[in-house]
Scaffold this active site. Structure first.
Site, PDB file in Angstrom:
ATOM      1  N   ASP A  41      51.377 -48.478   3.311  1.00 16.37           N
ATOM      2  CA  ASP A  41      52.092 -48.082   2.511  1.00 16.37           C
ATOM      3  C   ASP A  41      53.612 -48.623   2.553  1.00 16.37           C
ATOM      4  OD1 ASP A  41      53.008 -46.161   0.698  1.00 16.37           O
ATOM      5  OD2 ASP A  41      53.138 -44.363   2.105  1.00 16.37           O
ATOM      6  N   ASN A  51      45.294 -44.269  -7.429  1.00 12.83           N
ATOM      7  CA  ASN A  51      46.214 -44.988  -8.004  1.00 12.83           C
ATOM      8  C   ASN A  51      46.264 -45.540  -9.307  1.00 12.83           C
ATOM      9  OD1 ASN A  51      46.380 -46.752  -4.897  1.00 12.83           O
ATOM     10  ND2 ASN A  51      47.940 -45.433  -5.480  1.00 12.83           N
TER      11      ASN A  51
HETATM   12  C1  FPP Z   1      51.263 -48.910  -1.097  1.00 16.62           C
HETATM   13  O1  FPP Z   1      52.904 -48.931  -1.546  1.00 16.62           O
HETATM   14  C2  FPP Z   1      50.806 -49.896  -1.476  1.00 16.62           C
HETATM   15  C3  FPP Z   1      49.682 -49.972  -2.524  1.00 16.62           C
HETATM   16  C4  FPP Z   1      49.362 -48.751  -3.447  1.00 16.62           C
HETATM   17  C5  FPP Z   1      48.750 -51.089  -2.759  1.00 16.62           C
HETATM   18  C6  FPP Z   1      48.682 -52.226  -1.598  1.00 16.62           C
HETATM   19  C7  FPP Z   1      48.711 -53.372  -2.117  1.00 16.62           C
HETATM   20  C8  FPP Z   1      49.139 -54.540  -1.119  1.00 16.62           C
HETATM   21  C9  FPP Z   1      49.293 -54.511   0.193  1.00 16.62           C
HETATM   22  C10 FPP Z   1      49.235 -55.756  -1.826  1.00 16.62           C
HETATM   23  C11 FPP Z   1      48.227 -56.365  -2.677  1.00 16.62           C
HETATM   24  C12 FPP Z   1      46.958 -56.534  -1.983  1.00 16.62           C
HETATM   25  C13 FPP Z   1      45.755 -56.334  -2.778  1.00 16.62           C
HETATM   26  C14 FPP Z   1      44.549 -56.681  -1.904  1.00 16.62           C
HETATM   27  C15 FPP Z   1      45.566 -55.827  -4.126  1.00 16.62           C
HETATM   28  P1  FPP Z   1      53.600 -48.056  -2.381  1.00 16.62           P
HETATM   29  O2  FPP Z   1      53.556 -48.821  -3.734  1.00 16.62           O
HETATM   30  O3  FPP Z   1      52.834 -46.683  -2.566  1.00 16.62           O
HETATM   31  O4  FPP Z   1      55.032 -48.013  -1.766  1.00 16.62           O
HETATM   32  P2  FPP Z   1      55.805 -46.723  -1.996  1.00 16.62           P
HETATM   33  O5  FPP Z   1      55.260 -45.456  -1.221  1.00 16.62           O
HETATM   34  O6  FPP Z   1      57.131 -47.266  -1.313  1.00 16.62           O
HETATM   35  O7  FPP Z   1      56.314 -46.643  -3.494  1.00 16.62           O
END
Ligand code: FPP
Length: 243
Positions: free
Chosen positions: A17, A65
């Site tokens: 996250d 998501n």
């Molecule tokens: C959370 O950060 C992350 C995700 C929803 C996606 C995880 C994806 C990756 C680590 C990179 C891509 C990898 C693959 C395998 C597709 P957030 O966007 O919720 O962050 P925030 O809480 O700061 O908004």
């Protein structure tokens, strides 16, 4: 076996996250945060395999998501497919077997083809199993496992359900980004997991941060329902059954 869990966790799970906040803090588009997050994932997979972790399961895309803006969903799916394609040869060299867990029914044909190609190419890997949870939800996993048992006419017991789930029990769960919740990740499998919450945003989570979490784990006392005294007086050859 000593009172402290002096061994490495066999199965580590990660809620990655903080990509969005990492980008926002740098006045960059969220996409840049996800791209940097993918780099962190590469570093952590390499480090975990080298350190001797047997299984690593990461939460790449939750069932919830899909509610994100369409552009972001598209980007994550593209990153997923292109990331798998580019990464697969390195995973083969490192002996890492890859599995995608989750509901595949909403994935595009091309993503499905890439998933199958990567799973097949890395099938013989024995160094570590990397499970990428995509369109995954902990409740979905439990319901699917229960449906499978019912279809097979097998009794619904804890043991059978544990076997039927898409991933096995977790020893250490890491969540980055400062939030302290499980967000419908592996609900059943974390019953006895140690949970490490890190304030670091996922793109900043590096090899050193992983080592810190593993060291923290080795200092935990895993009692599985017993008392500390029982643990120090019992020479345990194997972990007791959770109770
Ligand atoms: C959370 O950060 C992350 C995700 C929803 C996606 C995880 C994806 C990756 C680590 C990179 C891509 C990898 C693959 C395998 C597709 P957030 O966007 O919720 O962050 P925030 O809480 O700061 O908004």
């Amino acid at each position: 076996m000593s009172r402290m869990s002096s061994h490495l966790p066999r199965h580590v799970a990660v809620i990655m996250d903080g990509n969005g906040r990492w980008a926002k803090a740098r006045l960059l588009p969220r996409a840049q945060g996800h791209r940097k997050g993918l780099e962190s994932l590469h570093e952590i997979v390499e480090a975990a395999a080298e350190l001797g972790v047997e299984a690593l399961t990461v939460f790449a895309f939750s069932s919830e998501n899909w509610r994100r803006p369409e552009r972001e969903v598209r980007l994550l799916m593209e990153l997923f497919a292109s990331g798998l394609e580019k990464w697969t040869p390195q995973l083969v060299d490192a002996g890492v077997r890859i599995r995608i867990v989750g509901d595949r029914s909403r994935f595009s044909e091309s993503l499905l083809r890439q998933i199958e190609a990567s799973e097949t190419a890395t099938k013989a890997g024995t160094a570590m199993t990397l499970s990428i949870a995509a369109n995954y939800g902990g409740r979905w996993d439990i319901v699917e496992a229960a449906k499978q048992l019912l279809a097979q006419g097998r009794p619904l017991t804890e043991e059978h359900l544990t076997e039927a789930l898409s991933v096995s029990d977790v020893d250490l769960m890491i969540r980055t980004g400062g939030e302290c919740r499980l967000s419908n990740f592996m609900l059943w499998q974390t019953s006895y997991a140690e949970i490490f919450f890190s304030d670091k945003l996922w793109p900043d989570f590096d090899r050193e941060a992983l080592k810190e979490a593993l060291t923290w784990y080795t200092q935990r006392e895993r009692r599985f329902g017993r008392t500390s005294e029982q643990l120090s007086h019992t020479e345990r050859k194997t972990e007791p059954k959770p109770n």
